[in-house]
Motif scaffolding. Structure first.
Motif, short mmCIF file in Angstrom:
data_model
loop_
_atom_site.label_atom_id
_atom_site.label_comp_id
_atom_site.label_asym_id
_atom_site.label_seq_id
_atom_site.Cartn_x
_atom_site.Cartn_y
_atom_site.Cartn_z
N ALA A 65 35.01 54.74 65.14
CA ALA A 65 34.55 54.55 63.53
C ALA A 65 35.39 55.18 62.74
O ALA A 65 35.92 56.16 62.94
CB ALA A 65 32.94 55.39 63.68
N PHE A 66 35.52 54.47 61.50
CA PHE A 66 36.51 54.86 60.65
C PHE A 66 36.18 54.60 59.13
O PHE A 66 35.63 53.51 59.01
CB PHE A 66 38.09 54.62 60.83
CG PHE A 66 38.29 53.07 60.97
CD1 PHE A 66 37.86 52.12 61.81
CD2 PHE A 66 38.72 52.35 59.72
CE1 PHE A 66 37.99 50.94 61.73
CE2 PHE A 66 38.88 51.10 59.67
CZ PHE A 66 38.61 50.39 60.81
N ASP A 67 36.72 55.28 58.34
CA ASP A 67 36.81 55.28 56.95
C ASP A 67 38.02 54.88 56.34
O ASP A 67 39.05 55.88 56.24
CB ASP A 67 36.00 56.37 56.02
CG ASP A 67 35.96 56.03 54.69
OD1 ASP A 67 36.48 54.98 54.05
OD2 ASP A 67 35.36 56.93 53.83
N PRO A 68 38.53 53.60 56.15
CA PRO A 68 40.07 53.25 56.12
C PRO A 68 40.56 53.82 54.64
O PRO A 68 41.90 54.27 54.88
CB PRO A 68 39.74 51.71 55.91
CG PRO A 68 38.46 51.18 55.67
CD PRO A 68 37.63 52.44 56.26
N LEU A 69 39.89 53.98 53.68
CA LEU A 69 40.42 54.77 52.43
C LEU A 69 39.54 55.34 51.75
O LEU A 69 39.03 54.98 50.96
CB LEU A 69 41.30 53.59 51.74
CG LEU A 69 42.26 54.15 50.69
CD1 LEU A 69 43.28 54.84 51.61
CD2 LEU A 69 42.68 53.15 49.82
N ASP A 70 39.08 56.71 52.13
CA ASP A 70 38.10 57.40 51.50
C ASP A 70 38.65 57.99 50.35
O ASP A 70 39.72 58.30 50.08
CB ASP A 70 37.96 58.61 52.39
CG ASP A 70 36.72 59.64 51.80
OD1 ASP A 70 35.60 59.10 51.86
OD2 ASP A 70 37.00 60.39 51.21
N GLY A 71 37.84 57.75 49.12
CA GLY A 71 37.99 58.31 47.81
C GLY A 71 38.75 57.26 47.23
O GLY A 71 39.78 57.33 46.33
N SER A 72 38.37 55.92 47.55
CA SER A 72 39.41 55.09 46.81
C SER A 72 39.41 54.64 45.54
O SER A 72 40.16 54.22 44.80
CB SER A 72 39.30 53.42 47.58
OG SER A 72 37.86 53.38 47.70
N ALA A 101 44.93 62.18 45.36
CA ALA A 101 45.05 61.99 46.71
C ALA A 101 43.82 61.26 47.44
O ALA A 101 42.73 61.61 47.02
CB ALA A 101 45.37 63.26 47.63
N VAL A 102 44.24 60.57 48.42
CA VAL A 102 42.94 59.76 49.23
C VAL A 102 43.37 59.89 50.79
O VAL A 102 44.57 60.46 50.94
CB VAL A 102 42.96 58.22 48.71
CG1 VAL A 102 42.44 58.18 47.39
CG2 VAL A 102 44.47 57.47 48.80
N GLY A 103 42.65 59.31 51.59
CA GLY A 103 42.81 59.35 53.14
C GLY A 103 42.24 58.53 53.90
O GLY A 103 41.12 57.71 53.64
N THR A 104 42.54 58.56 54.98
CA THR A 104 41.90 57.58 56.15
C THR A 104 41.16 58.75 57.10
O THR A 104 41.66 59.67 57.54
CB THR A 104 42.77 56.71 57.01
OG1 THR A 104 43.43 55.88 56.13
CG2 THR A 104 42.44 56.06 58.21
N ILE A 105 39.86 58.41 57.52
CA ILE A 105 39.40 59.31 58.41
C ILE A 105 38.80 58.53 59.70
O ILE A 105 38.16 57.40 59.44
CB ILE A 105 38.11 60.08 57.72
CG1 ILE A 105 38.23 60.56 56.41
CG2 ILE A 105 37.33 61.05 58.74
CD1 ILE A 105 36.91 60.85 55.56
N VAL A 106 39.05 58.97 60.95
CA VAL A 106 38.75 58.48 62.05
C VAL A 106 38.25 59.27 63.26
O VAL A 106 38.34 60.50 63.36
CB VAL A 106 40.21 57.84 62.87
CG1 VAL A 106 40.02 57.07 64.00
CG2 VAL A 106 41.07 57.06 61.66
N SER A 107 37.17 58.71 63.83
CA SER A 107 36.47 59.25 64.85
C SER A 107 36.31 58.61 66.14
O SER A 107 36.20 57.38 66.04
CB SER A 107 34.84 59.45 64.23
OG SER A 107 34.03 59.35 65.17
#
Ligand code: FDP
Length: 315
Positions: A110-117, A125-131
């Motif tokens: 499960a992932f959020d490809p670009l959190d804070g877009s 700053a933004v990020g990718t989050i992966v579970s």
């Protein structure tokens, strides 16, 4: 075990080698390295792409994709290509994707490809989050994750990862490979920073008491509005709190359990911290849908315990 003190690494240890030498399973290593590869393209898209406006055209009249949609496509393509993935859930897509191979993949992501877009246009700053889970069930409690990571696209690009053996930070070098910066990051000191999401006038009495408690104990207000950089500062500064609490008009908070909270809770717990809904452990939540949200209080363990006490007493 590979080792490197911050800034004192004699020989750079890259991500793949680190995972191999610390005994991480081959398929899991493959997945983490595919995300690392995907992040090279995402960072390029952030630097050179449009400002997240879907449906606009570039110089050549081609349709541009919003950065979060583009990031989703980049990661999904690499995960499918990895050949070891069963199911994929992306914050950008409404349904779980089943990956078909001749044989079943061992892991689901499960992932959020670009959190804070929404922060890209203001250049924060933004990020990718992966579970990552073993098997093909993505709707299970976060305590069953086998690994989690985030990539932070800031002045530097860094990856913070855990496969259940501590939390380690890697930084992207000039060749766009990730080198180990520090391993076994631990939240040991007092909460030096706190990042409070949501509107404070909508906080419950227990949350308001907690915010005042943090302030009177010397924690500095450091809120960027991006979940990844805000969590990263808590980890890298070895102590702090991030919260996006239940609000008067938003009782479930804003952040998503599957894509945002579970992976960050896994990383913070691996660093000796805690992650709570205010009334219980985030990693014990049983998600009912891909979209479940929860209030979150995450960071230094003694502070999160104090918060749970405030919420139990005052709500
Ligand atoms: P964004 O909406 O910009 O994508 O996960 C979503 C998130 O950002 C987090 O990164 C951030 O912590 C939070 O929402 C910020 O929400 P507010 O705009 O309500 O402060």
């Amino acid at each position: 075990m590979a080792s490197a003190d911050r800034g004192q690494t004699k020989f750079q240890i890259n991500l793949r080698r680190y995972l191999r030498e610390t005994g991480v399973d081959r398929d899991l290593t493959r997945i983490i390295c595919e995300i690392a590869n995907a992040s090279k393209y995402i960072i390029n898209a952030i630097r050179t792409g449009d400002l997240g406006v879907a449906g606009t055209s570039n110089l050549y009249g081609e349709q541009q994709l919003a950065l979060d949609v583009l990031s989703d496509r980049i990661i999904t393509k690499r995960l499918v290509h990895a050949g070891v993935v069963a199911k994929i859930a992306s914050e950008e897509v409404d349904e779980i994707t089943t990956v078909s191979y001749p044989t079943n993949g061992r892991y689901s992501i499960a992932f959020d490809p670009l959190d804070g877009s929404s922060l890209v246009d203001v250049n924060l700053a933004v990020g990718t989050i992966v579970s990552i889970y073993e098997g093909d069930n993505l709707l299970q409690p976060g305590r069953n994750q086998v690994a989690a990571l985030y990539v932070l696209y800031g002045p530097r690009t860094t990856m913070v990862v855990s496969t259940g053996q501590g939390v380690h930070e890697f930084a992207m070098n000039l060749l766009m490979e990730y080198d180990l910066v520090q391993e076994n990051i631990k939240l040991e000191g007092p909460a030096k920073v706190y990042a409070p999401g949501g509107t404070r006038t909508k906080y419950s009495p227990g949350t308001e008491k907690f915010a005042k408690h943090l302030e009177s104990n010397g924690a500095k207000l450091r809120y960027s509005g991006g979940f990844v950089p805000d969590i990263n500062q808590v980890l890298i500064k070895r102590g702090g709190v991030f919260m996006y609490p239940h609000l008067n008009d938003l009782p479930q908070g804003k952040l998503r359990v599957l894509y945002e909270l579970n992976p960050m809770a896994f990383l913070i717990e691996q660093a000796g911290g805690a992650a709570s809904t205010g009334r219980g452990r985030i990693l014990d939540l049983q998600p009912k849908s891909l979209d479940d949200c929860s209030p979150v209080f995450i960071g230094s363990k003694p502070e999160i315990e104090k918060l749970e006490h405030f919420i139990a007493e005052e709500g």
